[in-house]
Design an enzyme around this catalytic site. Sequence first.
Site, short mmCIF file in Angstrom:
data_model
loop_
_atom_site.label_atom_id
_atom_site.label_comp_id
_atom_site.label_asym_id
_atom_site.label_seq_id
_atom_site.Cartn_x
_atom_site.Cartn_y
_atom_site.Cartn_z
N HIS A 57 23.68 -4.08 37.86
CA HIS A 57 22.49 -4.17 38.15
C HIS A 57 22.28 -5.14 39.88
CE1 HIS A 57 20.25 -4.31 34.80
NE2 HIS A 57 21.19 -5.47 34.24
N HIS A 109 28.01 -5.66 33.52
CA HIS A 109 26.52 -5.07 33.45
C HIS A 109 25.64 -6.05 34.93
CE1 HIS A 109 22.40 -4.91 30.61
NE2 HIS A 109 22.46 -6.10 31.47
N GLU A 110 26.13 -7.19 34.59
CA GLU A 110 24.75 -7.99 36.09
C GLU A 110 25.76 -7.98 37.55
OE1 GLU A 110 22.70 -9.66 35.51
OE2 GLU A 110 22.43 -9.91 33.79
#
Length: 209
Positions: A21, A17-18
Site C-alpha cells: 500500500h 500487504h501493508e
Amino acid sequence: MFELITIAILILSIVFHEVAHGYAANWLGDPTARLAGRLTPNPVVHIDPLGSVIIPAFLFLSHAPFLFGWAKPVPYNPYNLRNGRWSESIVAAAGPLANLFLALVFALLIRFAVPLHLSGPFIEMSSYIVFINVLLGLFNAIPLPPLDGSKIIAAFFPGSLEYRYRALVGAVERIGLLGLFLMVFIFMQVLWQPFSALVTVVFRVLTGL
C-alpha cells in the site's frame, strides 16, 4: 514449532500487504508512508499487537475455521495522489495484489521443486505461504468496508453514488474495531463456505497439490 511458523508467515504476509500500500501511494505521489518510515520490510515497524499477534494466535490455537489479522495501516494522504478518482483504488488494490503475487512466486517454486531439488520441509513451508497469501489476498479484495475491496470498487460507482458509497466506507472505518468485527461476523455467517471453497480451488490451481 508448526504453530509458530504459521503465525510468523501470517505476520510477514500482512506486513508485505501493508508495505505494498505504501509503495503504491509513494508511486502515485504521496510520500507520507515513506516519510513515516513505513516502506521498510522490518515487521516491528508495522506490527499491531492486537491484530498482528494476539488475534491470529488466538484463532490459530483455538482451531478457528478462519485465520486473519492486520498490521498498523500505512498512512497516506489521498489529496497528494495522482490519477484522480482511480488513485485510492490503485493504492487499495496494491495490498491484495501483493499477497497474490507472493502466493504465485511460492506456487511456482512448488511446481518446479523437483528440477530445483527443493527439500520436503521447504515445499511444506511454501504451501503454507501460498495458502495464507491466497486467503489474505482474496479476503481483502471482498468489497465490504473496511476491507480494501470496498475502496477498490468505489471508483467504479457513477457520480453521486460514488460519493455516498465512500461516505459509508468512511463511517464504517470510524467505528474502528467494532466495524471490523461486525464485517467478519457477517462474512462468517454468509460468505465463509463459498469463500473457503474458492481459496481451496485457487490454491490447488496455483500449486497443483
